[in-house]
Design a protein around this motif. Structure first.
Motif, PDB file in Angstrom:
ATOM      1  N   ARG A  60      28.214 -52.214  26.805  1.00 46.67           N
ATOM      2  CA  ARG A  60      26.789 -52.359  26.486  1.00 46.67           C
ATOM      3  C   ARG A  60      26.453 -53.791  26.068  1.00 46.67           C
ATOM      4  O   ARG A  60      25.454 -54.365  26.530  1.00 46.67           O
ATOM      5  CB  ARG A  60      26.397 -51.385  25.364  1.00 46.67           C
ATOM      6  N   LEU A  61      27.278 -54.374  25.213  1.00 50.25           N
ATOM      7  CA  LEU A  61      26.967 -55.701  24.689  1.00 50.25           C
ATOM      8  C   LEU A  61      27.218 -56.799  25.717  1.00 50.25           C
ATOM      9  O   LEU A  61      26.420 -57.731  25.849  1.00 50.25           O
ATOM     10  CB  LEU A  61      27.777 -55.964  23.424  1.00 50.25           C
ATOM     11  N   TYR A 109      29.356 -61.891  27.805  1.00 49.09           N
ATOM     12  CA  TYR A 109      30.644 -62.030  27.111  1.00 49.09           C
ATOM     13  C   TYR A 109      30.614 -63.207  26.146  1.00 49.09           C
ATOM     14  O   TYR A 109      31.019 -63.095  24.985  1.00 49.09           O
ATOM     15  CB  TYR A 109      31.737 -62.228  28.163  1.00 49.09           C
ATOM     16  N   ASP A 110      30.109 -64.341  26.614  1.00 46.45           N
ATOM     17  CA  ASP A 110      30.126 -65.552  25.792  1.00 46.45           C
ATOM     18  C   ASP A 110      29.285 -65.414  24.530  1.00 46.45           C
ATOM     19  O   ASP A 110      29.563 -66.071  23.519  1.00 46.45           O
ATOM     20  CB  ASP A 110      29.626 -66.754  26.606  1.00 46.45           C
ATOM     21  N   SER A 111      28.257 -64.570  24.566  1.00 47.65           N
ATOM     22  CA  SER A 111      27.343 -64.438  23.430  1.00 47.65           C
ATOM     23  C   SER A 111      27.689 -63.268  22.516  1.00 47.65           C
ATOM     24  O   SER A 111      26.933 -62.965  21.590  1.00 47.65           O
ATOM     25  CB  SER A 111      25.903 -64.274  23.935  1.00 47.65           C
ATOM     26  N   THR A 112      28.805 -62.605  22.783  1.00 46.25           N
ATOM     27  CA  THR A 112      29.188 -61.429  22.001  1.00 46.25           C
ATOM     28  C   THR A 112      30.492 -61.697  21.263  1.00 46.25           C
ATOM     29  O   THR A 112      31.440 -62.222  21.843  1.00 46.25           O
ATOM     30  CB  THR A 112      29.365 -60.203  22.916  1.00 46.25           C
ATOM     31  N   SER A 113      30.543 -61.325  20.004  1.00 43.15           N
ATOM     32  CA  SER A 113      31.761 -61.487  19.208  1.00 43.15           C
ATOM     33  C   SER A 113      32.465 -60.142  19.050  1.00 43.15           C
ATOM     34  O   SER A 113      31.857 -59.078  19.226  1.00 43.15           O
ATOM     35  CB  SER A 113      31.424 -62.040  17.823  1.00 43.15           C
ATOM     36  N   MET A 114      33.728 -60.189  18.702  1.00 46.57           N
ATOM     37  CA  MET A 114      34.460 -58.953  18.436  1.00 46.57           C
ATOM     38  C   MET A 114      33.855 -58.216  17.243  1.00 46.57           C
ATOM     39  O   MET A 114      33.879 -56.983  17.188  1.00 46.57           O
ATOM     40  CB  MET A 114      35.937 -59.253  18.192  1.00 46.57           C
ATOM     41  N   ALA A 167      29.050 -52.178  16.775  1.00 45.51           N
ATOM     42  CA  ALA A 167      28.387 -51.281  17.721  1.00 45.51           C
ATOM     43  C   ALA A 167      29.224 -50.042  18.001  1.00 45.51           C
ATOM     44  O   ALA A 167      28.685 -48.970  18.307  1.00 45.51           O
ATOM     45  CB  ALA A 167      28.094 -52.024  19.022  1.00 45.51           C
ATOM     46  N   ALA A 168      30.544 -50.176  17.899  1.00 46.75           N
ATOM     47  CA  ALA A 168      31.443 -49.045  18.148  1.00 46.75           C
ATOM     48  C   ALA A 168      31.610 -48.159  16.925  1.00 46.75           C
ATOM     49  O   ALA A 168      32.188 -47.067  17.023  1.00 46.75           O
ATOM     50  CB  ALA A 168      32.808 -49.559  18.597  1.00 46.75           C
TER      51      ALA A 168
END
Length: 209
Positions: A22-23, A29-34, A40-41
């Motif tokens: 979703r993210l 990918y580049d704008s999402t952190s772990m 979100a999970a």
């Protein structure tokens, strides 16, 4: 009765992958952190990194999902188009178009993931296409080659024209004349778009009289 193999850990792993899908499709990918994926999970970062120690590994898992879903939907009609008389090949290409549209309508995250990728998302992962998408793309192009070349049409560019159009319509839709953006969720517009893509295909691979 066979006992279920599902465990709380399995559920958490699936939640992490689902959140990443979703993210990554919405933000890239580049704008999402772990940390964002973990939140979100519904798990903590330690749990997310237990399953995927690196964001790269999680991205590869997500793109494997996207690749498998795409292959399951359209690889068979692409192969069927490579054999048989022209009429059967054309029918298979029309099934390809329908299957691709249906896939994107049901799973818009898939064209979103690939579109981010094509716009240089996750550019540090440079071998993804070589080992996954390129072999599948070759199948697509081979399917279109059967009829495109005799018609004087570039089969690779015809393939990508159809893919680009479907991705663009899925992600952006059209303006309805009043400034309102509509797309896949509008049944009548989706019907018109589907008919238009079939007409594009017919015009570009004219069968001999």
């Amino acid at each position: 009765m066979v006992a279920s193999m599902d465990t709380p850990e399995t559920g958490e792993r699936e939640a992490v992958v689902g959140a990443a899908i979703r993210l990554f499709s919405a933000l890239s990918y580049d704008s999402t952190s772990m940390a964002q994926v973990a939140e979100a999970a519904g798990v903590d970062v330690a749990t997310a990194t237990h399953f995927f120690p690196t964001k790269r590994g999680l991205y590869l898992e997500v793109m494997t999902y996207a690749h498998r879903a795409l292959a399951a939907a359209v690889e068979q009609p692409a192969r069927e188009a490579q054999a048989g008389p022209p009429e059967r090949s054309l029918a298979a290409l029309h099934r390809f178009v329908d299957a691709y549209i249906d896939l994107c309508a049901e799973h818009p995250e898939i064209p979103a993931l690939w579109t981010h990728r094509w716009m240089s998302d996750a550019s540090d992962i440079d071998d993804l296409e070589e080992h996954s998408l390129q072999p599948l793309a070759n199948e697509f192009v081979a399917g279109f080659t059967t009829l495109a070349e005799p018609a004087g049409t570039d089969p690779a560019l015809l393939t990508y024209t159809i893919v680009w159009c479907i991705h663009g319509f899925t992600l952006s839709g059209t303006l309805d004349g009043t400034g309102r953006r509509v797309g896949m969720d509008d049944p009548e517009l989706l019907r018109r778009f589907r008919a238009h893509m079939h007409e594009v295909l017919d015009r570009m691979v004219r069968l001999p009289d």
